[in-house]
Design an enzyme around this catalytic site. Structure first.
Site, PDB file in Angstrom:
ATOM      1  N   ASP A 184      -1.427   4.592  -6.600  1.00 51.88           N
ATOM      2  CA  ASP A 184      -0.652   4.431  -5.752  1.00 51.88           C
ATOM      3  C   ASP A 184       0.873   5.300  -6.967  1.00 51.88           C
ATOM      4  O   ASP A 184       2.135   5.971  -5.623  1.00 51.88           O
ATOM      5  CB  ASP A 184       0.471   3.421  -6.799  1.00 51.88           C
ATOM      6  CG  ASP A 184      -0.351   1.712  -5.595  1.00 51.88           C
ATOM      7  OD1 ASP A 184      -1.616   1.520  -6.570  1.00 51.88           O
ATOM      8  OD2 ASP A 184       0.955   1.222  -4.779  1.00 51.88           O
ATOM      9  N   GLY A 225       0.688  -0.955   0.481  1.00 48.33           N
ATOM     10  CA  GLY A 225       0.024  -0.240  -0.127  1.00 48.33           C
ATOM     11  C   GLY A 225       0.655   1.120  -0.038  1.00 48.33           C
ATOM     12  O   GLY A 225       1.922   1.724   0.422  1.00 48.33           O
ATOM     13  N   LYS A 266      -4.086  -0.876  -8.349  1.00 45.64           N
ATOM     14  CA  LYS A 266      -3.571  -1.970  -9.242  1.00 45.64           C
ATOM     15  C   LYS A 266      -4.086  -2.465  -9.960  1.00 45.64           C
ATOM     16  O   LYS A 266      -5.200  -1.865 -10.401  1.00 45.64           O
ATOM     17  CB  LYS A 266      -4.490  -2.603  -7.508  1.00 45.64           C
ATOM     18  CG  LYS A 266      -3.764  -4.100  -7.348  1.00 45.64           C
ATOM     19  CD  LYS A 266      -2.933  -4.665  -7.390  1.00 45.64           C
ATOM     20  CE  LYS A 266      -1.760  -4.088  -6.451  1.00 45.64           C
ATOM     21  NZ  LYS A 266      -0.173  -4.362  -7.185  1.00 45.64           N
TER      22      LYS A 266
HETATM   23  O1  MRU Z   1       1.030  -3.824  -4.499  1.00 46.85           O
HETATM   24  P1  MRU Z   1       0.037  -3.517  -3.397  1.00 46.85           P
HETATM   25  O2  MRU Z   1      -0.992  -3.833  -2.682  1.00 46.85           O
HETATM   26  O3  MRU Z   1       1.139  -2.371  -3.231  1.00 46.85           O
HETATM   27  O4  MRU Z   1      -0.297  -2.093  -4.306  1.00 46.85           O
HETATM   28  C1  MRU Z   1      -1.828  -1.493  -3.266  1.00 46.85           C
HETATM   29  C2  MRU Z   1      -2.608  -0.601  -4.389  1.00 46.85           C
HETATM   30  O5  MRU Z   1      -2.562  -0.469  -5.475  1.00 46.85           O
HETATM   31  C3  MRU Z   1      -3.283   0.056  -3.406  1.00 46.85           C
HETATM   32  O6  MRU Z   1      -4.679   0.198  -4.406  1.00 46.85           O
HETATM   33  C4  MRU Z   1      -2.462   1.550  -2.943  1.00 46.85           C
HETATM   34  O7  MRU Z   1      -1.721   1.244  -3.407  1.00 46.85           O
HETATM   35  C5  MRU Z   1      -3.321   3.011  -2.510  1.00 46.85           C
HETATM   36  S1  MRU Z   1      -3.266   2.502  -0.989  1.00 46.85           S
HETATM   37  C6  MRU Z   1      -3.777   3.309   0.018  1.00 46.85           C
END
Ligand code: MRU
Length: 352
Positions: free
Chosen positions: A235, A48, A246
């Site tokens: 992200d 995240g 994601k």
């Molecule tokens: O690969 P991850 O689990 O780190 O990806 C997380 C996401 O895509 C979240 O939607 C994003 O980081 C926002 S978290 C508040």
């Protein structure tokens, strides 16, 4: 509402909730070296965007306790920056520490880094509460217009597990719960890492009603009128509002637009990359085929098993993020208010 702490920092080590064990088992890990912090981020024990940034800040502070000269500082920053490429909060946190630490004498650096890491952790939870308040206004409007719970669709996990507190995309849902407005959340599985299972677990812990769905069910539900609004995290948001999140987020945005369902990104300013003009320039992490070919989960006897969904020789591609173009985004919910995707500098004029 939040039942567990995702990251706590004690100056010479950090304790994280190990997200690779969830939702099956609650486990914590102690990170007491640069190696351990880099591994935790890369292997997604912490994940995240905001939580990655905050954990990296702790990593710098931990690394500098042994050695804090320019070379050690540069090494820690480079090492952590290389762990995951897409979430810009990582670079944001490391640059913040670099700006603070470089001018300081060596002997003051470790303590200053530790103070800053604590600040980043505290600020994140506060920022997310403000995102929740702004997003709550959207939920209130829908609740006032029709009876029954407000039906929010989300993707991946952008709740308190992905942050230092409260979450981003789920912050408006939690704010609605605190305000006594009922919501119901559509939680998509989020293959291949299944972060939707984390969201389901987190919402269950927090007492928010939800339904877990296969990723492929989202379009159908949006077309059938079963969703009032979609809120996902991000992200990295480019200066023009294009937003990386994601893998699968883009498909939800397309289906939401086709069915006139508002599609929002919830993102703190630390996720906005004003130096990146558009989404085509956002680096997209490729995590390799193993995550697609294999699945690990407990069996009936509660024993963790890895099963092979595809043979090892099956060719796979595993882009971990996609970019939703600004034109498909109704608004970006930030701690400073809700912005049209193309007008972020109105909320953040210092980046104009
Ligand atoms: O690969 P991850 O689990 O780190 O990806 C997380 C996401 O895509 C979240 O939607 C994003 O980081 C926002 S978290 C508040």
């Amino acid at each position: 509402m939040q039942t567990l702490t995702t990251l706590s920092f004690r100056d010479d080590h950090a304790v994280i909730l190990d997200q690779t064990a969830l939702p099956y088992r609650r486990a914590t890990c102690t990170l007491d070296s640069l190696d351990a912090v880099a591994h935790a981020i890369r292997s997604m024990q912490v994940r995240g965007a905001p939580l990655i940034g905050a954990t990296a800040a702790c990593g710098v502070a931990i690394a500098l306790r042994n050695q804090a000269d320019d070379e050690a500082l540069a090494q820690a920053l480079d090492r952590l920056a290389a762990t995951r490429p897409t979430a810009v909060n990582l670079r944001w946190a490391l640059e913040r520490l670099a700006r603070l630490l470089r001018p300081l004498p060596e002997r003051d650096r470790a303590a200053a880094a530790a103070r800053e890491a604590h600040r980043i952790i505290a600020e994140d939870a506060d920022t997310n509460r403000r995102i929740g308040e702004h997003g709550l206004a959207l939920i209130r409007t829908i609740a006032a217009a029709r009876p029954g719970p407000v039906r929010v669709m989300t993707h991946c996990n952008a709740g308190w597990l992905a942050t230092c507190g409260y979450g981003t995309a789920l912050a408006p849902v939690y704010a609605a719960r605190e305000a006594g407005i009922p919501t119901e959340v559509w939680v998509s599985e989020t293959r291949p890492r299944n972060q939707g299972l984390l969201t389901a677990w987190e919402l269950g812990e927090s007492g928010v009603p939800f339904n877990l769905i296969a990723d492929n069910a989202a379009g159908f539900l949006l077309a059938r009128g079963d969703v009032d609004l979609v809120i996902t995290g991000a992200d990295r948001v480019a200066a023009n509002g294009d937003s990386a999140n994601k893998i699968g987020t883009y498909l939800k945005a397309l289906a939401a637009n086709d069915n006139a369902v508002p599609f929002y990104i919830a993102s703190p300013a630390s996720t906005i990359d004003f130096g990146c003009p558009h989404g085509g320039l956002i680096p997209i992490e490729d995590r390799g085929g193993e995550e697609i070919r294999q699945l690990s989960a407990p069996d009936a006897a509660d024993c963790l098993r890895t099963v092979h969904l595809a043979n090892p020789e099956v060719a796979c591609r595993n882009p971990a993020f996609d970019v939703t173009p600004a034109r498909l985004i109704t608004g970006i919910i930030t701690e400073c208010g809700i912005s049209a995707p193309g007008a972020l500098t109105d909320l953040f004029p210092e980046h104009a």
